[in-house]
Design an enzyme around this catalytic site. Structure first.
Site, short mmCIF file in Angstrom:
data_model
loop_
_atom_site.label_atom_id
_atom_site.label_comp_id
_atom_site.label_asym_id
_atom_site.label_seq_id
_atom_site.Cartn_x
_atom_site.Cartn_y
_atom_site.Cartn_z
N SER A 1 -110.38 1.62 0.92
CA SER A 1 -111.77 2.03 0.71
C SER A 1 -112.67 1.46 1.79
O SER A 1 -112.41 0.36 2.31
CB SER A 1 -112.19 1.50 -0.67
OG SER A 1 -113.58 1.60 -0.83
N TYR B 1 -112.83 -5.61 -7.56
CA TYR B 1 -112.23 -4.34 -7.14
C TYR B 1 -112.04 -4.30 -5.62
O TYR B 1 -110.96 -4.01 -5.12
CB TYR B 1 -113.11 -3.15 -7.58
CG TYR B 1 -112.71 -1.86 -6.89
CD1 TYR B 1 -111.55 -1.21 -7.24
CD2 TYR B 1 -113.48 -1.34 -5.83
CE1 TYR B 1 -111.14 -0.06 -6.57
CE2 TYR B 1 -113.08 -0.19 -5.17
CZ TYR B 1 -111.93 0.45 -5.54
OH TYR B 1 -111.52 1.58 -4.87
N LYS C 1 -108.52 -4.24 -2.93
CA LYS C 1 -108.22 -3.36 -1.78
C LYS C 1 -107.88 -4.21 -0.55
O LYS C 1 -106.93 -3.92 0.17
CB LYS C 1 -109.41 -2.43 -1.49
CG LYS C 1 -109.65 -1.40 -2.56
CD LYS C 1 -108.48 -0.45 -2.71
CE LYS C 1 -108.56 0.41 -3.95
NZ LYS C 1 -107.29 1.05 -4.32
P1 NAD Z 1 -108.89 7.89 -10.70
O1 NAD Z 1 -109.18 6.83 -11.69
O2 NAD Z 1 -109.37 9.27 -10.99
O3 NAD Z 1 -107.32 7.97 -10.43
C1 NAD Z 1 -106.47 6.87 -10.57
C2 NAD Z 1 -105.33 7.29 -11.47
O4 NAD Z 1 -104.41 6.20 -11.58
C3 NAD Z 1 -105.79 7.63 -12.88
O5 NAD Z 1 -105.25 8.88 -13.26
C4 NAD Z 1 -105.21 6.51 -13.75
O6 NAD Z 1 -104.87 6.96 -15.04
C5 NAD Z 1 -104.01 6.10 -12.93
N1 NAD Z 1 -103.56 4.72 -13.13
C6 NAD Z 1 -104.30 3.58 -13.07
N2 NAD Z 1 -103.52 2.52 -13.29
C7 NAD Z 1 -102.26 2.99 -13.48
C8 NAD Z 1 -101.00 2.38 -13.75
N3 NAD Z 1 -100.87 1.06 -13.90
N4 NAD Z 1 -99.92 3.18 -13.88
C9 NAD Z 1 -100.01 4.52 -13.77
N5 NAD Z 1 -101.17 5.15 -13.51
C10 NAD Z 1 -102.28 4.39 -13.37
O7 NAD Z 1 -109.43 7.38 -9.30
P2 NAD Z 1 -109.55 8.15 -7.91
O8 NAD Z 1 -110.99 8.32 -7.62
O9 NAD Z 1 -108.66 9.32 -7.88
O10 NAD Z 1 -109.03 7.02 -6.93
C11 NAD Z 1 -107.69 7.00 -6.47
C12 NAD Z 1 -107.51 5.80 -5.57
O11 NAD Z 1 -108.42 5.88 -4.50
C13 NAD Z 1 -107.77 4.46 -6.25
O12 NAD Z 1 -106.83 3.53 -5.75
C14 NAD Z 1 -109.16 4.11 -5.80
O13 NAD Z 1 -109.37 2.72 -5.78
C15 NAD Z 1 -109.17 4.68 -4.40
N6 NAD Z 1 -110.52 5.00 -3.90
C16 NAD Z 1 -111.33 5.82 -4.64
C17 NAD Z 1 -112.61 6.10 -4.19
C18 NAD Z 1 -113.54 6.96 -5.00
O14 NAD Z 1 -114.76 6.87 -4.78
N7 NAD Z 1 -113.07 7.80 -5.89
C19 NAD Z 1 -113.05 5.56 -2.97
C20 NAD Z 1 -112.19 4.74 -2.23
C21 NAD Z 1 -110.92 4.47 -2.72
C1 WQD Z 2 -123.89 6.41 -3.78
C2 WQD Z 2 -125.40 6.25 -3.60
C3 WQD Z 2 -126.41 4.62 -5.06
C4 WQD Z 2 -125.81 6.73 -8.81
C5 WQD Z 2 -118.76 3.39 -4.79
C6 WQD Z 2 -117.94 2.13 -4.74
C7 WQD Z 2 -117.08 2.10 -3.51
C8 WQD Z 2 -116.26 3.38 -3.39
C9 WQD Z 2 -117.09 4.61 -3.56
C10 WQD Z 2 -114.04 3.03 -4.26
C11 WQD Z 2 -125.86 4.78 -3.66
C12 WQD Z 2 -126.94 6.01 -5.34
C13 WQD Z 2 -125.81 6.41 -7.48
C14 WQD Z 2 -127.06 7.01 -9.45
C15 WQD Z 2 -128.18 6.62 -7.36
N1 WQD Z 2 -115.25 3.46 -4.39
N2 WQD Z 2 -126.96 6.35 -6.77
N3 WQD Z 2 -128.19 6.94 -8.69
O1 WQD Z 2 -121.90 2.85 -4.31
O2 WQD Z 2 -121.41 4.15 -2.20
O3 WQD Z 2 -119.57 3.45 -3.62
O4 WQD Z 2 -117.87 4.51 -4.76
O5 WQD Z 2 -113.55 2.38 -3.41
O6 WQD Z 2 -116.28 0.99 -3.59
O7 WQD Z 2 -118.83 1.03 -4.74
O8 WQD Z 2 -121.09 5.26 -4.41
O9 WQD Z 2 -121.65 7.23 -5.74
O10 WQD Z 2 -121.98 4.92 -6.75
O11 WQD Z 2 -123.50 5.68 -4.93
O12 WQD Z 2 -129.23 6.56 -6.73
O13 WQD Z 2 -127.13 7.27 -10.65
O14 WQD Z 2 -126.06 6.89 -4.71
O15 WQD Z 2 -127.43 3.67 -5.16
O16 WQD Z 2 -126.88 4.64 -2.73
P1 WQD Z 2 -121.09 3.85 -3.62
P2 WQD Z 2 -122.01 5.79 -5.55
#
Ligand code: NAD
Ligand code: WQD
Length: 347
Positions: free
Chosen positions: A130, A157, A161
């Site tokens: 991330s 969290y 990562k």
């Molecule tokens: P998500 O929660 O939709 O998907 C994660 C999936 O993993 C879920 O379906 C959950 O049920 C499953 N899971 C969790 N723990 C498990 C376990 N122990 N065994 C089996 N399954 C398990 O999240 P996402 O948004 O699809 O994110 C996927 C990956 O990407 C995560 O590692 C997250 O940290 C990373 N990521 C997400 C974002 C984002 O903003 N969505 C940003 C950066 C990184």
């Molecule tokens: C985006 C912008 C908020 C909600 C998060 C995690 C990061 C990564 C991605 C996994 C910000 C603003 C939001 C609302 C708002 N995940 N906002 N009103 O914070 O960039 O990142 O998701 O790795 O680790 O921290 O994403 O979508 O929460 O926010 O004004 O109700 O929207 O302040 O500026 P963020 P976000």
């Protein structure tokens, strides 16, 4: 008949995992998905099957239990690569429940690495990292490249990562058969054009786009924009919003490269973003223009821990993975809205 090898997808029923399953299948890979549905539902696997018109190999299992996870490798001894999405991802929750986050996110990665490297064959892992690892970037580092310093994590969290990246770095040094690609996502948004899979947060959404679509659907009364007095052109925070299907395609490119490029590095990192920063207000206005929905919103105090501005320099992924995120954001927001309307049964 599939020509390409089998890819294990952990967290396959999740938001990014399900979209990546679709792209892997479309690219000709055999897959096997695993999920324990801790943050998703079997409906998402059904969606993947409907989109791809295939029966998707899937096992319900907990990746943080070695015995449970091992069942997949017994059932599918032909796994050549794994994409590791399974993790808990709620930043605020991780502050309150750090042990739960460390247990799930670190254990799952350790067991995956152990199970992959104990096969006596080449092992390839793509890890979901991330942009959170960069923390608040120094202004001279924007757009942010992979060389920018990793800052101390501001949440458990984020720490998982960083720790997982370091664990994998140590493991590629120790295990000659292991190759790793860490993908640092910026802000994934949107849903599949079919509206059969998309983001389904539990409870009140913490992320911006699901909050917007739920407000548009009338589930939330209004969007609160957290802070309009930041040092940005319109005072609201700036992010790099990347379409989830574009993001999913980058995983296919990463797997292709690991499987078919002999000379590529054993450990590599890529930023996955569009390279363009968008403010919260710009995103909200684009949503209204793209969908015709008049979104009620007001300004609220800053959210603790928010980064002011961050966007990616995706040049490395553009040139080496031959990938770029090109879907226009108005189109992406339409897809997000179509998904919300479908799950809420709105015409
Ligand atoms: P998500 O929660 O939709 O998907 C994660 C999936 O993993 C879920 O379906 C959950 O049920 C499953 N899971 C969790 N723990 C498990 C376990 N122990 N065994 C089996 N399954 C398990 O999240 P996402 O948004 O699809 O994110 C996927 C990956 O990407 C995560 O590692 C997250 O940290 C990373 N990521 C997400 C974002 C984002 O903003 N969505 C940003 C950066 C990184
Ligand atoms: C985006 C912008 C908020 C909600 C998060 C995690 C990061 C990564 C991605 C996994 C910000 C603003 C939001 C609302 C708002 N995940 N906002 N009103 O914070 O960039 O990142 O998701 O790795 O680790 O921290 O994403 O979508 O929460 O926010 O004004 O109700 O929207 O302040 O500026 P963020 P976000």
């Amino acid at each position: 008949m599939n020509k390409k090898g089998r890819v294990l997808v952990t967290g396959a029923a999740g938001y990014i995992g399900s979209h990546t399953m679709v792209e892997l299948i479309n690219a000709g890979y055999s897959v096997v998905g695993v999920d324990n549905f801790s943050n998703s539902s079997p409906q998402m696997i059904k969606g993947v099957e409907e989109i791809t018109s295939t029966k998707v190999p899937f096992i319900e299992a907990d990746c943080s239990s070695k015995e449970d996870f091992a069942r997949i490798f017994e059932a599918y001894p032909d796994i050549e690569a794994a994409i590791h999405f399974a993790a808990f991802k709620a930043v605020g929750e991780s502050v309150l429940q750090p042990i739960r986050y460390f247990e799930n996110n670190i254990r799952s990665l350790l067991y995956l690495t152990e199970l992959m490297t104990s096969k006596g064959k080449r092992a390839n892992i793509v890890f979901s990292s991330s942009c959170t690892v960069y923390g608040e970037p120094d202004p001279e580092n924007l757009p942010i490249s992979e060389e920018a310093p990793v800052k101390p994590a501001t949440s458990p969290y984020g720490r998982t990562k960083q720790m997982c990246e370091e664990i994998l770095r140590d493991c590629v040094r120790a295990y000659p058969e292991l190759k790793v690609t860490a993908l640092r996502y910026f802000n994934p948004i949107g849903a599949h054009p079919s509206a059969l899979i998309g983001e389904m947060p539990n409870g009140v959404p913490q992320n911006l786009v699901p909050f917007i679509t739920q407000t548009a659907a009338g589930i939330r009364s209004e969007l609160k924009i957290f802070g309009n007095d930041y040092d940005t052109p319109d005072g609201t925070c700036i992010r790099d919003y990347i379409y989830v299907c574009d993001l999913a395609k980058a995983h296919v490119s990463a797997v292709d490269r690991m499987l078919y490029c002999e000379e590529c590095p054993k450990y590599d990192i890529f930023n996955l973003g569009t390279g363009r920063g968008l403010s919260v207000l710009e995103l909200v206005n684009t949503f209204m223009e793209a969908t015709g929905v008049d979104l009620p919103f007001s300004y609220a105090p800053r959210r603790e821990g928010d980064i002011v501005k961050v966007w990616a320099k995706p040049d490395k992924a553009n040139s080496i993975l031959k990938w770029s995120a090109d879907t226009p954001v108005d189109q992406v927001l339409k897809y997000a809205w179509n998904w919300e309307k479908r799950i809420r049964e709105i015409e």
